[in-house]
Design an enzyme around this catalytic site. Structure first.
Site, PDB file in Angstrom:
ATOM      1  CB  CYS A 127      -0.978  -0.031   1.163  1.00 60.27           C
ATOM      2  SG  CYS A 127      -2.292   1.214   1.013  1.00 60.27           S
ATOM      3  CG  HIS A 162      -4.667  -2.898   2.265  1.00 58.89           C
ATOM      4  ND1 HIS A 162      -3.785  -2.495   3.242  1.00 58.89           N
ATOM      5  CD2 HIS A 162      -5.231  -1.775   1.771  1.00 58.89           C
ATOM      6  CE1 HIS A 162      -3.819  -1.174   3.343  1.00 58.89           C
ATOM      7  NE2 HIS A 162      -4.679  -0.712   2.454  1.00 58.89           N
ATOM      8  CD  GLU A 211      -2.800  -5.640   4.815  1.00 61.32           C
ATOM      9  OE1 GLU A 211      -3.090  -4.449   5.049  1.00 61.32           O
ATOM     10  OE2 GLU A 211      -2.147  -5.997   3.807  1.00 61.32           O
TER      11      GLU A 211
END
Length: 212
Positions: A82, A191, A193
Site C-alpha cells: 500500500c 492490501h 492482508e
C-alpha cells in the site's frame, strides 16, 4: 529465518503482522520492529504503510529508518504494501512529496475527468473495495493465484512507473499498475492482508521466495 516488518508509526500493522505470522508458521520468525539493527539482520523485510503519503514519509524520516529500509531493498527479498509501496517511488502528487526513489516514477491521483464508468456513471475516489487483478508478467509471488483474482483496495493515488516493472494490473476505470517488481523487490498497491485466501497466498509465497 527472520522476517522484519518495519514499524515507523504508520500502517495497519496488526493485520499485516497477524497475516504474516499465520502464513510463516514454523518457517520463519516474524518481528515487528522500529530497530534498524534488527531490520539489517533480517533475512526478508516487509514495508507496510497506510494513510496520507506525506504523513508516512514524515514519520519514516522521524523514525531514522530510511537508511535501513534502503539497505534492505538493495540487499534482500523486500515486500512493499500500500503506501509503503508508494513510498518506494521518487515522488507523489499527494503533498507533493519526495520519497525513497527505489523505483523510477511517480505516484499520481486518479484524475476526476477520467473517473467515469462504461455507463457514464461517476466513480468515487478513493478507489475502495474488491477489484480484479490481471497478470501482465508472471512472478513467483503470484504463483497459485489465478488471473483475474480479486484483491482489496483503499487508495486515491496509484503508481505511475517510469520503467517497465509492472507485473500485475487492475482497472478503475482505466488500467493502472497494481503491483511492480524488480529483482528481489515486490511492491503491491492493495492490501494482501485484507484480501482473503488470495492475499494470504501472496504473503505465503513471499515467505518462501529467495528473491529470484
Amino acid at each position: 529465518m527472520k522476517i522484519a516488518i518495519v514499524d515507523y508509526g504508520m500502517g495497519n500493522l496488526h493485520s499485516v503482522v497477524k497475516s504474516m505470522q499465520l502464513v510463516a508458521a514454523e518457517h520463519a520468525e516474524v518481528v515487528l520492529t522500529a530497530d534498524a539493527a534488527i531490520i539489517d539482520a533480517a533475512d526478508k523485510v516487509v514495508f507496510p504503510g497506510q494513510g496520507a503519503m506525506p504523513d508516512c514519509m514524515a514519520h519514516l524520516q522521524e523514525s531514522g529508518l530510511i537508511a535501513s529500509v534502503r539497505r534492505a531493498a538493495a540487499e534482500k527479498p523486500f515486500l512493499g504494501i500500500c503506501v509503503g509501496a508508494q513510498l518506494m517511488f521518487e515522488r507523489s502528487e499527494e503533498g507533493p512529496t519526495d520519497s525513497l526513489g527505489i523505483f523510477k516514477g511517480d505516484v499520481v491521483r486518479f484524475p476526476a475527468e477520467k473517473m467515469v464508468d462504461a455507463n457514464g456513471q461517476k466513480l468515487k475516489v478513493p478507489h475502495m473495495g474488491w477489484n480484479n487483478m490481471t497478470i501482465r508478467r508472471e512472478h513467483p509471488l503470484w504463483a497459485g493465484i489465478a488471473d483475474g483474482e480479486r484483491f482489496y483496495f483503499v487508495h486515491s493515488y496509484h503508481f505511475a512507473p517510469a520503467e517497465d516493472i509492472a507485473v500485475i494490473e487492475s482497472a478503475y476505470p482505466y488500467t493502472f499498475a497494481a503491483a511492480v517488481a524488480r529483482d528481489h523487490i515486490f511492491a503491491i498497491q492493495c492490501h494482501p492482508e485484507k484480501s482473503s485466501a488470495a492475499g494470504l497466498k501472496l504473503l505465503q509465497n513471499f515467505v518462501h521466495w529467495n528473491g529470484n
